[in-house]
Design a protein around this motif. Structure first.
Motif, PDB file in Angstrom:
ATOM      1  N   LEU A 150     -22.018  -0.615 -36.468  1.00  0.00           N
ATOM      2  CA  LEU A 150     -23.342  -0.357 -37.024  1.00  0.00           C
ATOM      3  C   LEU A 150     -24.166   0.248 -35.908  1.00  0.00           C
ATOM      4  O   LEU A 150     -24.391  -0.379 -34.870  1.00  0.00           O
ATOM      5  CB  LEU A 150     -23.996  -1.652 -37.520  1.00  0.00           C
ATOM      6  CG  LEU A 150     -25.446  -1.537 -38.019  1.00  0.00           C
ATOM      7  CD1 LEU A 150     -25.535  -0.604 -39.221  1.00  0.00           C
ATOM      8  CD2 LEU A 150     -26.014  -2.914 -38.357  1.00  0.00           C
ATOM      9  N   LEU A 151     -24.602   1.477 -36.112  1.00  0.00           N
ATOM     10  CA  LEU A 151     -25.355   2.196 -35.097  1.00  0.00           C
ATOM     11  C   LEU A 151     -26.845   1.957 -35.269  1.00  0.00           C
ATOM     12  O   LEU A 151     -27.397   2.154 -36.353  1.00  0.00           O
ATOM     13  CB  LEU A 151     -25.056   3.694 -35.187  1.00  0.00           C
ATOM     14  CG  LEU A 151     -25.817   4.625 -34.233  1.00  0.00           C
ATOM     15  CD1 LEU A 151     -25.509   4.275 -32.779  1.00  0.00           C
ATOM     16  CD2 LEU A 151     -25.470   6.087 -34.525  1.00  0.00           C
ATOM     17  N   ILE A 152     -27.495   1.516 -34.208  1.00  0.00           N
ATOM     18  CA  ILE A 152     -28.947   1.371 -34.181  1.00  0.00           C
ATOM     19  C   ILE A 152     -29.500   2.659 -33.574  1.00  0.00           C
ATOM     20  O   ILE A 152     -29.214   2.972 -32.423  1.00  0.00           O
ATOM     21  CB  ILE A 152     -29.382   0.166 -33.325  1.00  0.00           C
ATOM     22  CG1 ILE A 152     -28.619  -1.094 -33.740  1.00  0.00           C
ATOM     23  CG2 ILE A 152     -30.883  -0.043 -33.439  1.00  0.00           C
ATOM     24  CD1 ILE A 152     -28.816  -1.502 -35.166  1.00  0.00           C
ATOM     25  N   PHE A 186     -20.766  -7.319 -37.436  1.00  0.00           N
ATOM     26  CA  PHE A 186     -20.916  -5.910 -37.077  1.00  0.00           C
ATOM     27  C   PHE A 186     -20.852  -5.766 -35.561  1.00  0.00           C
ATOM     28  O   PHE A 186     -21.305  -6.645 -34.817  1.00  0.00           O
ATOM     29  CB  PHE A 186     -22.265  -5.357 -37.549  1.00  0.00           C
ATOM     30  CG  PHE A 186     -22.317  -4.975 -39.001  1.00  0.00           C
ATOM     31  CD1 PHE A 186     -21.757  -3.783 -39.444  1.00  0.00           C
ATOM     32  CD2 PHE A 186     -22.932  -5.809 -39.925  1.00  0.00           C
ATOM     33  CE1 PHE A 186     -21.813  -3.422 -40.781  1.00  0.00           C
ATOM     34  CE2 PHE A 186     -22.996  -5.456 -41.259  1.00  0.00           C
ATOM     35  CZ  PHE A 186     -22.424  -4.269 -41.700  1.00  0.00           C
ATOM     36  N   ASN A 187     -20.299  -4.658 -35.124  1.00  0.00           N
ATOM     37  CA  ASN A 187     -20.344  -4.278 -33.719  1.00  0.00           C
ATOM     38  C   ASN A 187     -21.537  -3.358 -33.542  1.00  0.00           C
ATOM     39  O   ASN A 187     -21.499  -2.198 -33.954  1.00  0.00           O
ATOM     40  CB  ASN A 187     -19.048  -3.573 -33.320  1.00  0.00           C
ATOM     41  CG  ASN A 187     -19.085  -3.088 -31.884  1.00  0.00           C
ATOM     42  OD1 ASN A 187     -19.666  -3.735 -31.020  1.00  0.00           O
ATOM     43  ND2 ASN A 187     -18.494  -1.929 -31.638  1.00  0.00           N
ATOM     44  N   ASP A 230     -24.497   4.262 -26.574  1.00  0.00           N
ATOM     45  CA  ASP A 230     -23.101   3.829 -26.606  1.00  0.00           C
ATOM     46  C   ASP A 230     -22.150   4.840 -27.240  1.00  0.00           C
ATOM     47  O   ASP A 230     -20.942   4.599 -27.297  1.00  0.00           O
ATOM     48  CB  ASP A 230     -22.978   2.508 -27.384  1.00  0.00           C
ATOM     49  CG  ASP A 230     -23.826   1.401 -26.783  1.00  0.00           C
ATOM     50  OD1 ASP A 230     -23.872   1.308 -25.542  1.00  0.00           O
ATOM     51  OD2 ASP A 230     -24.430   0.644 -27.556  1.00  0.00           O
ATOM     52  N   ILE A 231     -22.686   5.954 -27.736  1.00  0.00           N
ATOM     53  CA  ILE A 231     -21.855   6.928 -28.438  1.00  0.00           C
ATOM     54  C   ILE A 231     -22.039   8.307 -27.807  1.00  0.00           C
ATOM     55  O   ILE A 231     -22.987   8.516 -27.035  1.00  0.00           O
ATOM     56  CB  ILE A 231     -22.217   6.993 -29.944  1.00  0.00           C
ATOM     57  CG1 ILE A 231     -23.657   7.514 -30.129  1.00  0.00           C
ATOM     58  CG2 ILE A 231     -22.047   5.632 -30.605  1.00  0.00           C
ATOM     59  CD1 ILE A 231     -24.008   7.847 -31.575  1.00  0.00           C
ATOM     60  N   LEU A 237     -22.280   4.230 -39.982  1.00  0.00           N
ATOM     61  CA  LEU A 237     -23.360   3.559 -40.701  1.00  0.00           C
ATOM     62  C   LEU A 237     -24.514   3.320 -39.735  1.00  0.00           C
ATOM     63  O   LEU A 237     -24.317   2.760 -38.657  1.00  0.00           O
ATOM     64  CB  LEU A 237     -22.858   2.223 -41.264  1.00  0.00           C
ATOM     65  CG  LEU A 237     -23.864   1.387 -42.061  1.00  0.00           C
ATOM     66  CD1 LEU A 237     -24.169   2.061 -43.399  1.00  0.00           C
ATOM     67  CD2 LEU A 237     -23.311  -0.026 -42.289  1.00  0.00           C
ATOM     68  N   THR A 238     -25.719   3.764 -40.110  1.00  0.00           N
ATOM     69  CA  THR A 238     -26.841   3.780 -39.159  1.00  0.00           C
ATOM     70  C   THR A 238     -28.059   3.046 -39.694  1.00  0.00           C
ATOM     71  O   THR A 238     -28.466   3.229 -40.841  1.00  0.00           O
ATOM     72  CB  THR A 238     -27.235   5.226 -38.818  1.00  0.00           C
ATOM     73  OG1 THR A 238     -26.130   5.875 -38.178  1.00  0.00           O
ATOM     74  CG2 THR A 238     -28.437   5.272 -37.883  1.00  0.00           C
TER      75      THR A 238
END
Length: 204
Positions: free
Chosen positions: A5-7, A27-28, A34-35, A66-67
């Protein structure tokens, strides 16, 4: 295996805050740090919702993850709602928290105590790479202090004293702040949606 899960933020303090609130979900959590680099999203909307949706949708498509994106800000009644959607850049495009806080204090220097009412607002948008998006919101009312109080938190936390408390967000224990804050309220509303996503994936 935990799902990513991207913040959509590079603010590590915000990531840590979200990690604490969402820690019981499988969720990770990743941040933009981090990307691989994705294009910056210009937050040019007129509302918190417009900015959150745009940031979530474009970031999800660019990263294929997923963001979750939020747009938050401080709405001060004596300033006709300012700084509002311009909260992060109240003192200028490159302003830091200290500069924004100083400008707010200057703008309110002649405002009586009982007229220093304000509220924090947060809109969270959750988008998948296909462009499906859902939004929730939260708010927290309080007062603007006359001086900085506390060193924790970020943004306007040292100046915002929530209703029912005599300490600023920057002085409150994080567990207390996360329960009452605008972001905490919005995240409580997004959690069932995230849980549903995990449940649906478990069935496939």
């Amino acid at each position: 295996m935990s799902r990513n899960l991207l913040i959509a933020t590079r603010n590590n303090k915000k990531k840590l805050e979200l990690l604490e609130i969402l820690k019981d979900l499988d969720f990770n959590l990743l941040s933009l740090n981090d990307i691989p680099p994705v294009p910056d999203v210009e937050e040019d909307g007129l509302t918190f919702s417009e900015n959150a949706v745009k940031k979530a949708v474009l970031t999800a498509k660019a990263s294929n993850i997923l963001t979750l994106a939020d747009d938050s800000g401080l709405v001060v009644n004596a300033l006709d709602g300012a700084p509002g959607v311009f909260s992060a850049r109240f003192a200028g495009p490159q302003a830091d928290d200290e500069q924004n806080n100083q400008k707010l204090l200057q703008a309110l220097q002649n405002i009586a105590d009982h007229e220093r009412t304000a509220r924090f607002v947060c809109v969270i948008a959750l988008a998948d790479p296909a462009g499906t998006v859902q939004t929730v919101s939260g708010s927290c009312t309080g007062m603007i202090a006359k001086t900085r109080q506390g060193e924790a938190g970020f943004g306007y936390d040292p100046l915002f004293v929530p209703d029912g408390f005599d300490k600023s967000f920057a002085e409150l224990d994080p567990s207390v702040k996360n329960k009452i804050s605008h972001r905490g309220q919005a995240l409580l509303k997004i959690k069932p949606i995230l849980e549903e996503i995990l449940a649906m994936e478990a069935k496939t």
